[in-house]
Design a protein around this motif. Structure first.
Motif, mmCIF file in Angstrom:
data_model
loop_
_atom_site.group_PDB
_atom_site.id
_atom_site.type_symbol
_atom_site.label_atom_id
_atom_site.label_comp_id
_atom_site.label_asym_id
_atom_site.label_seq_id
_atom_site.Cartn_x
_atom_site.Cartn_y
_atom_site.Cartn_z
ATOM 1 N N PHE A 157 -4.152 36.339 -12.458
ATOM 2 C CA PHE A 157 -3.206 36.171 -13.558
ATOM 3 C C PHE A 157 -1.956 35.493 -13.034
ATOM 4 N N SER A 158 -1.543 34.440 -13.722
ATOM 5 C CA SER A 158 -0.308 33.748 -13.365
ATOM 6 C C SER A 158 0.787 34.187 -14.322
ATOM 7 N N SER A 177 -9.378 40.025 -10.447
ATOM 8 C CA SER A 177 -8.771 39.259 -11.542
ATOM 9 C C SER A 177 -7.689 38.334 -11.015
ATOM 10 N N LEU A 200 -0.881 38.368 -24.447
ATOM 11 C CA LEU A 200 -1.044 39.507 -23.535
ATOM 12 C C LEU A 200 -0.399 40.724 -24.197
ATOM 13 N N THR A 235 1.983 31.781 -17.277
ATOM 14 C CA THR A 235 1.010 31.160 -18.167
ATOM 15 C C THR A 235 1.622 30.908 -19.537
ATOM 16 N N VAL A 245 -4.616 34.173 -22.084
ATOM 17 C CA VAL A 245 -4.919 34.772 -20.784
ATOM 18 C C VAL A 245 -6.421 34.973 -20.687
ATOM 19 N N ILE A 252 -5.423 43.386 -15.962
ATOM 20 C CA ILE A 252 -5.488 42.094 -15.276
ATOM 21 C C ILE A 252 -4.506 42.029 -14.109
ATOM 22 N N LYS A 302 6.374 40.676 -15.650
ATOM 23 C CA LYS A 302 5.240 39.769 -15.820
ATOM 24 C C LYS A 302 4.627 39.396 -14.471
#
Length: 1003
Positions: free
Chosen positions: A736-737, A734, A817, A740, A744, A728, A690
Motif C-alpha cells: 500500500f502506498s 500486501s 479506503l 495513492t 486501493v 492492508i 496513512k
C-alpha cells in the motif's frame, strides 16, 4: 424526493407502506426503474474551527423553464433563476479567488450528481406545514407548477384544488375550463421523482431536480400529468395531500381531525388539565412557556413568549392568561418539525401516525435494523410515545416519532463502537495509538505554563501515550518542563502521582510514558525511586523475547505502563553508561535562534550518562535513532522505537511511502510536531496515519481541525486509545502506498451519500456581536483520509434562521479506503467580515449509522452544544451499487447513466462499411445483456442476509431494473405468494442466469 409509501399505489421504485401479504405473479420489464438525483450548493470564504481562512468555489444552480407557452426551454445558462431545476455543471470558484482547503486535496473530482431522499427544502412562506390538513389548505390556495410534456416542452400553470376537494384544476389553459381538470376519483397513483416515460425521455431530464418532480397517473388509460414544483416542500405538499385525498376522498379532513383529536390534542389537553389545578380553563403565561420548554428543551424562552403574544395580539386579547386552545395551537406551531412530519407520512400509509407495521418498514428499510418484529416496534412506541392512547393502541404520533429520531437510538455514531469491538490480540505495532505531545503544557511551547491538569485532561480523553520532559530540579527533585524555553516547571513526583491515579481511568489498555531524560545520574535515581514506589507492579519491566518477531498485544499488556526511553546496551556491565540524547526542546531552541535553517532530524548527536536502574525500567519501547529503511529492515529489533519530527516524517511519507508503510508493520514509529510550532499548533495526523505511523503526538491543549480529527478518530473502539489499522497496512504480503490517488487494490470503494436535511438550535457564535442574535448558518461536509478520498462540499446559507434551518441538500463521495476515512460536519455562520465557527462533529467512516440520524454538534473546545444538532440521511453503497445490505438506505436511488457501446469507425469503403454496419445492433444487444447480467449479480449479492421485507424490496428493484432480454421481454417472473419470493425462468435465457436463480433460491 424518493417515494416510501403509497396513497393510490406506489410507483417508480417506491416502497409499499407496510409489509402486508402479497399475492400473484409480477413480470418486470424495463422502464420500471429508478430515478436519478441532482442538486447544487453554494460556497464562499469561511473560517474553519482552527481559525484558518479557507475558501471554496461557489456552486451555481442554473435552472430551466419558459414563460407560459409551448416553446422549447432556454438554455440552462440563460435561465439560472428558475427554481426546481438544476444542472450538473457547477462553478469551481470565483475569478480572482484562489481555492484553498482545510483538507489536503481539492474535491473537484467528486461527482456533482447528488442522491436525493425525502425532500425537506425551506418553505416560501413562514407558515409551517405540520399536518395533512395544512397540505390540503395549501392546495386549495394553489401553487405555480411546471407541466412537463414531451419534446422538452414546459408549461407554467397555476394548479389548485377545488374547495369541495373533488377535482384538481389548472389555469391558464386553451382547453375548456371543465376539461382543464382531473377528478380526484380518477387518480390511480401519485409518483414521486422523475419516474415516468415523459420525464425520462425529456431533453431537460438532467436539469430537473428529483426532489421537485412528481407525476399524477389518472384515468382508465393511465395517462400521466408530470409536474415540477418550485421547491421540494411544495412538491411534498401536493404528494401528501393528493395521497390523502385518494385514500379518504371527501372525508379526508374529518379523518385527519378525528385522528388529531384522539392523539396529540387529547394528550396536550390532559397535560394542560394537570397544570390547571384550579380548573379555571387557563394558566399563567409563564407556566405555559415553561411547560412547552420542558417538553422541548431546545426552544428559546423568548421565542415561546413572543409566539403567545403574537397570538393574543391577532385575537385582540388583553391579559397574559393562556387557554387550552391557545396552548395547543402554539405547541403545534413551535414543536412540529415539518421535515419529520413529511417523513412520517411517507411511511404511515397516509395516516397521522405510524402503526407497528409502518414502524417495522421504517426501521428495516431505512435504519438498517435486521430481524425487526412487531414486538420491537411496540417497545419503541412504549418508550417514546408520550400519549397514553398511542401507547395502548400501538401508534407512534409525530411527537413520539420526533422523540425517537432525536434519541440516542438514532445517533449517527454506531453504538457498537462505544465499547471495545476490535481484535485487541494483534501486535502493538498494528494499532494507531492516541498520543499527546508535551502533555504537561496547557498553552504554547515557548512561554506557556506547565500544569498537571494537562495529564489529567489527556488521560481522561483516552490518551495512551504521554510525554515527560525531565530535568534536574531544586532540592534533588526532578522537574518537568520544556528545556531551553521559558515554560514553567512542575515536580516529577506529582506528575507520577497523577499518572498513577488516572492511567486507566478511560482505558485499561497499556499506557506509554515517553520519557525524555535530561537529568544527572543522581536525580535519575530519584526518578527511578518515585516510579517504582508509586507505579509499582503497573510498570512493565519484563525483557523482550528475542525469539519473537512482533511486540506483544494490547490485550496481554492490560493495566501495564510502558516506559519509552533510552536503554543501555546489553554489553554495558557498569552502573551507568552513555547514550545519545533525544532533545526536542534543544532543537526547537535552535530553530527559533536560526529561523529559516531547516533541520530534518530531531537527533542532535549529543551524548549523556544513563544510570542502569533507569535503563532497566525500559523493556519493549527502547528509543533508538532512525538511519534508513533498508538498515532498519535488516538490523532493527522489534522492541526498538524510532521518533521522527514532523518534517522528517513528511519527507519519508512523500519520498518513500511504500517503505514507510512496510516499516510500520513491525516497528513502532512516533511522530512529534515540528520545532517551529512554538504556538502549539497541530500537524495533520492523517498525513502520518496513512503511512501507518502508530504514535502521532498531538498538542491536546490546542483545539481546531487537527485536534477534531484526532478526537473523532479515537472515538471508535470504545475510546480505548487503540484503533486497529487497516488490514492492508498489517499484512506482510500486501502493498500500500500512502499517497495513492486512485482506488486501493483489494479494497472495495464505497459510495457515501449524505443528505443534510436540517439543523436544530444553533447557538450564536462566541464573540460575535455585530449581528445580534441573528445566525446565517451553512454546513460543510468534509472527507478526510488518503489523498484520493479528501473532499468537501457545502450547503447553501439559510439566512436568519438558527433554530430550525432546512438545508435539504445531498452530496456523494467515493471512499477508496473506508477504514482510514473520516467524515466531519462543520456548521458556520455566514458573515461579510469573516464566517464564524458554530459547531462541528467528526466521526470515522466505519462508525457511521445509515438511515435518518441526528448529529450532535460540539464546540471549538470539544464540549457538547446543548440541543444543537444536524438532521441527516446517510446511505452507503459500493461503487457498483452493492455494499453492506444492512447499511443501505433504500430511499437512495441511483440515477440512470448512459451506457457506453462499441462503435465502428467509418473507412469510407462502401463494401466494408456496409458489412460491419450490420454488426452494430448485435454488439449493442450483447453489451446490454452483459451489463444487465453483471448488475443483476451485484443486486443478488445484496439479497443475502437481508430480512424478508427488505429482501423483497431489494429483489423487486433488482429484477425490475436488470432481468430483461434484448427485446425488452422479461426473462424472470417473480412469484410473490410466499414470504420469500421465488423465480421462474421464461423462454431461452443465458446459462449464467439459471445459476443465479438457482443460487438465490438456495439462499
Amino acid at each position: 424526493m424518493a417515494e416510501f409509501g403509497s396513497g393510490g399505489g406506489t410507483g417508480g421504485g417506491g416502497l409499499p407502506s407496510s409489509p402486508g401479504p402479497l399475492q400473484g405473479k409480477v413480470a418486470f420489464k424495463a422502464g420500471d426503474g429508478e430515478g436519478g438525483g441532482g442538486g447544487g450548493g453554494g460556497g464562499r470564504s469561511r473560517f474553519d474551527s482552527a481559525g484558518s481562512r479557507v475558501s471554496n468555489g461557489d456552486c451555481a444552480q442554473p435552472g430551466a423553464g419558459e414563460e407560459p407557452g409551448s416553446a422549447p426551454p432556454a438554455s440552462p445558462e440563460s435561465s439560472s433563476k428558475e427554481k426546481g431545476f438544476s444542472t450538473s455543471q457547477q462553478r469551481e470558484g470565483k475569478p480572482g479567488i484562489p481555492r484553498r482547503s482545510s483538507i489536503i486535496k481539492d474535491g473537484t473530482k467528486q461527482k456533482r450528481e447528488r442522491k436525493k431522499t425525502v425532500s425537506f427544502s425551506s418553505m416560501p412562506t413562514e407558515k409551517k406545514i405540520s399536518s395533512a390538513s395544512d397540505c390540503i389548505n395549501a392546495m386549495v390556495e394553489g401553487s405555480e407548477l411546471r407541466k412537463i410534456r414531451s419534446n422538452s416542452r414546459v408549461y407554467h400553470r397555476y394548479f389548485l384544488l377545488d374547495a369541495d376537494m373533488q377535482s384538481l384544476r389548472w389555469e391558464p389553459s386553451k382547453k375548456d375550463s371543465e376539461k382543464a381538470k382531473i377528478d380526484i376519483k380518477s387518480i390511480k397513483e401519485v409518483r414521486t421523482g422523475k419516474n415516468t416515460d415523459i420525464f425520462r425521455s425529456n431533453g431537460i431530464y438532467d436539469q430537473i431536480s428529483e426532489d421537485c418532480a412528481f407525476s399524477i397517473i389518472y384515468g382508465e388509460n393511465y395517462e400521466t400529468l408530470d409536474l415540477v414544483a418550485n421547491s421540494a416542500d411544495v412538491a411534498n405538499i401536493w404528494v401528501t395531500g393528493l395521497r390523502y385525498l385518494i385514500s379518504y376522498g371527501k372525508h379526508t379532513l374529518d379523518m385527519i381531525g378525528s385522528t388529531q383529536d384522539n392523539m396529540r390534542t387529547s394528550w396536550l389537553s390532559q397535560m394542560f388539565s394537570e397544570s390547571d389545578v384550579d380548573n379555571l380553563g387557563h394558566i399563567p403565561l409563564c407556566n405555559a412557556v415553561q411547560f412547552i420548554k420542558d417538553l422541548n428543551p431546545g426552544l428559546k424562552t423568548n421565542k415561546i413568549e413572543l409566539k403567545f403574544k403574537e397570538l393574543h395580539r391577532s385575537r385582540e386579547k388583553t391579559g397574559t392568561e393562556v387557554t387550552k386552545e391557545e396552548f395547543i395551537e402554539v405547541f403545534h406551531e413551535l414543536c412540529t418539525r415539518p421535515e419529520i412530519y413529511f417523513l412520517l407520512v411517507q411511511f404511515s400509509s397516509n395516516k397521522e401516525f405510524l402503526d407497528t407495521k409502518d414502524l417495522m418498514m421504517f426501521l428495516e428499510a431505512e435504519q438498517g435494523m435486521a430481524q425487526v418484529t412487531e414486538e420491537i416496534s411496540l417497545e419503541i412506541i412504549q418508550k417514546y410515545e408520550p400519549a397514553k392512547e398511542g401507547q395502548e393502541k400501538g401508534c407512534l404520533s409525530i411527537d413520539g416519532f420526533t422523540n425517537y429520531l432525536t434519541s440516542p437510538d438514532c445517533h449517527i455514531f454506531d453504538p457498537e463502537h462505544k465499547k471495545v469491538c476490535q481484535d485487541m490480540k494483534q501486535p502493538l505495532s498494528h494499532y494507531f495509538i492516541n498520543s499527546s505531545h508535551n502533555t504537561y503544557l496547557i498553552e504554547d511551547q515557548f512561554r506557556g505554563p506547565s500544569d498537571i491538569t494537562g495529564y489529567i485532561r489527556a488521560l481522561k480523553m483516552g490518551c495512551r501515550s504521554v510525554e515527560l520532559d525531565v530535568w534536574d530540579g531544586p532540592d534533588n527533585e526532578p522537574v518537568i518542563y520544556t528545556g531551553h524555553t521559558m515554560t514553567s516547571q512542575i515536580v516529577f513526583r506529582s506528575v507520577i502521582d497523577i499518572i498513577n491515579k488516572y492511567a486507566f481511568f478511560a482505558s485499561e489498555y497499556p499506557l506509554i510514558l515517553c520519557l525524555e531524560n535530561h537529568c544527572s545520574i543522581k536525580q535519575q535515581k530519584v526518578m527511578v525511586q518515585h516510579m517504582r514506589k508509586i507505579l509499582g507492579d503497573k510498570l512493565h519491566t519484563q525483557s523482550p523475547n528475542i525469539e519473537e518477531s512482533y511486540l506483544p498485544s494490547p490485550e496481554s499488556l492490560k493495566g501495564k505502563i510502558l516506559i519509552k526511553a533510552k536503554k543501555l546496551s546489553a554489553s554495558c556491565s557498569g552502573l551507568e553508561g552513555d547514550v545519545t540524547d533525544e532533545d526536542e526542546g534543544a532543537e526547537m531552541s535552535q530553530r527559533v535562534a536560526k529561523e529559516g535553517v531547516e533541520q530534518q532530524n530531531s537527533m542532535t548527536g549529543k551524548r549523556f550518562q544513563l544510570c542502569k536502574d533507569l535503563s532497566e525500567l525500559v523493556s519493549i519501547c527502547k528509543s533508538v535513532q532512525f538511519k534508513e529503511f533498508q538498515v532498519s529492515f535488516q538490523l532493527q529489533k522489534y522492541w526498538e522505537v524510532c521518533s521522527f519530527n514532523e518534517v522528517l516524517a513528511s519527507k519519508y511519507a512523500n519520498e518513500n511511502p511504500g517503505d514507510f508503510v512496510n516499516y510500520n508493520k513491525r516497528f513502532l514509529a512516533r511522530v512529534f510536531p515540528s520545532p517551529m510550532r512554538i504556538d502549539s499548533s497541530n500537524m495533520n495526523p492523517q498525513d502520518f496515519w496513512k503511512c501507518g505511523c502508530q504514535i502521532v503526538a498531538m498538542n491536546f491543549q490546542t483545539p481546531g481541525l487537527m485536534m477534531d480529527l484526532n478526537i473523532g478518530w479515537f472515538r471508535q473502539n470504545g475510546n480505548c486509545g487503540y484503533v486497529l489499522r487497516p488490514a492492508i497496512m498489517r499484512e506482510e504480503v500486501s502493498f500500500f502506498s500512502a499517497n495513492t490517488k486512485d482506488t486501493v487494490p483489494g479494497v472495495s470503494p464505497q459510495l457515501l451519500h449524505i443528505k443534510i436535511i436540517s439543523g436544530q438550535n444553533f447557538p450564536k457564535p462566541k464573540g460575535s456581536g455585530a449581528k445580534g442574535d441573528v445566525v446565517d448558518p451553512y454546513v460543510y461536509v468534509e472527507i478526510h483520509g488518503i489523498p484520493a478520498d479528501c473532499a468537501e462540499q457545502r450547503t447553501k446559507t439559510m439566512h436568519q434562521n438558527g433554530d430550525n434551518p432546512i438545508f435539504d441538500e445531498s452530496f456523494e463521495f467515493q471512499i477508496n479506503l473506508p477504514e482510514l476515512a473520516m467524515v466531519r460536519f462543520v456548521v458556520l455562520d455566514d458573515d461579510y467580515i469573516g464566517d464564524e465557527f458554530i459547531g462541528q462533529y467528526t466521526i470515522p467512516f466505519e462508525c457511521l449509522q445509515t438511515g435518518y440520524r441526528h448529529v450532535p454538534l460540539q464546540s471549538l473546545t470539544g464540549e457538547s452544544l446543548a440541543h444543537a444538532s444536524l438532521f441527516v440521511h446517510v446511505a452507503i453503497t459500493n461503487r457498483r451499487g452493492g455494499g453492506k445490505p444492512h447499511k443501505r438506505g433504500l430511499s437512495v436511488r441511483k440515477g440512470k447513466k448512459s451506457r457506453e457501446y462499441a462503435s465502428m469507425r467509418t473507412l469510407w469503403i462502401k463494401t466494408i462499411d456496409e458489412v460491419f454496419k450490420n454488426a452494430l445492433q448485435p454488439i449493442r444487444d450483447a453489451t446490454d445483456l452483459r451489463e444487465n447480467m453483471q448488475n443483476a449479480v451485484v443486486s443478488f449479492k445484496e439479497l443475502c442476509g437481508l430480512s424478508p421485507v427488505a429482501n423483497l424490496m431489494q429483489c423487486i428493484l433488482a429484477v425490475s431494473m436488470h432481468l430483461v432480454g434484448p427485446d425488452n421481454t422479461p426473462l424472470v417472473v417473480l412469484n410473490l405468494s410466499d414470504q420469500y419470493p421465488t423465480m421462474e425462468l421464461q423462454g431461452i435465457v443465458p446459462e449464467v442466469l439459471k445459476k443465479i436463480v438457482t443460487a438465490y433460491e438456495m439462499v
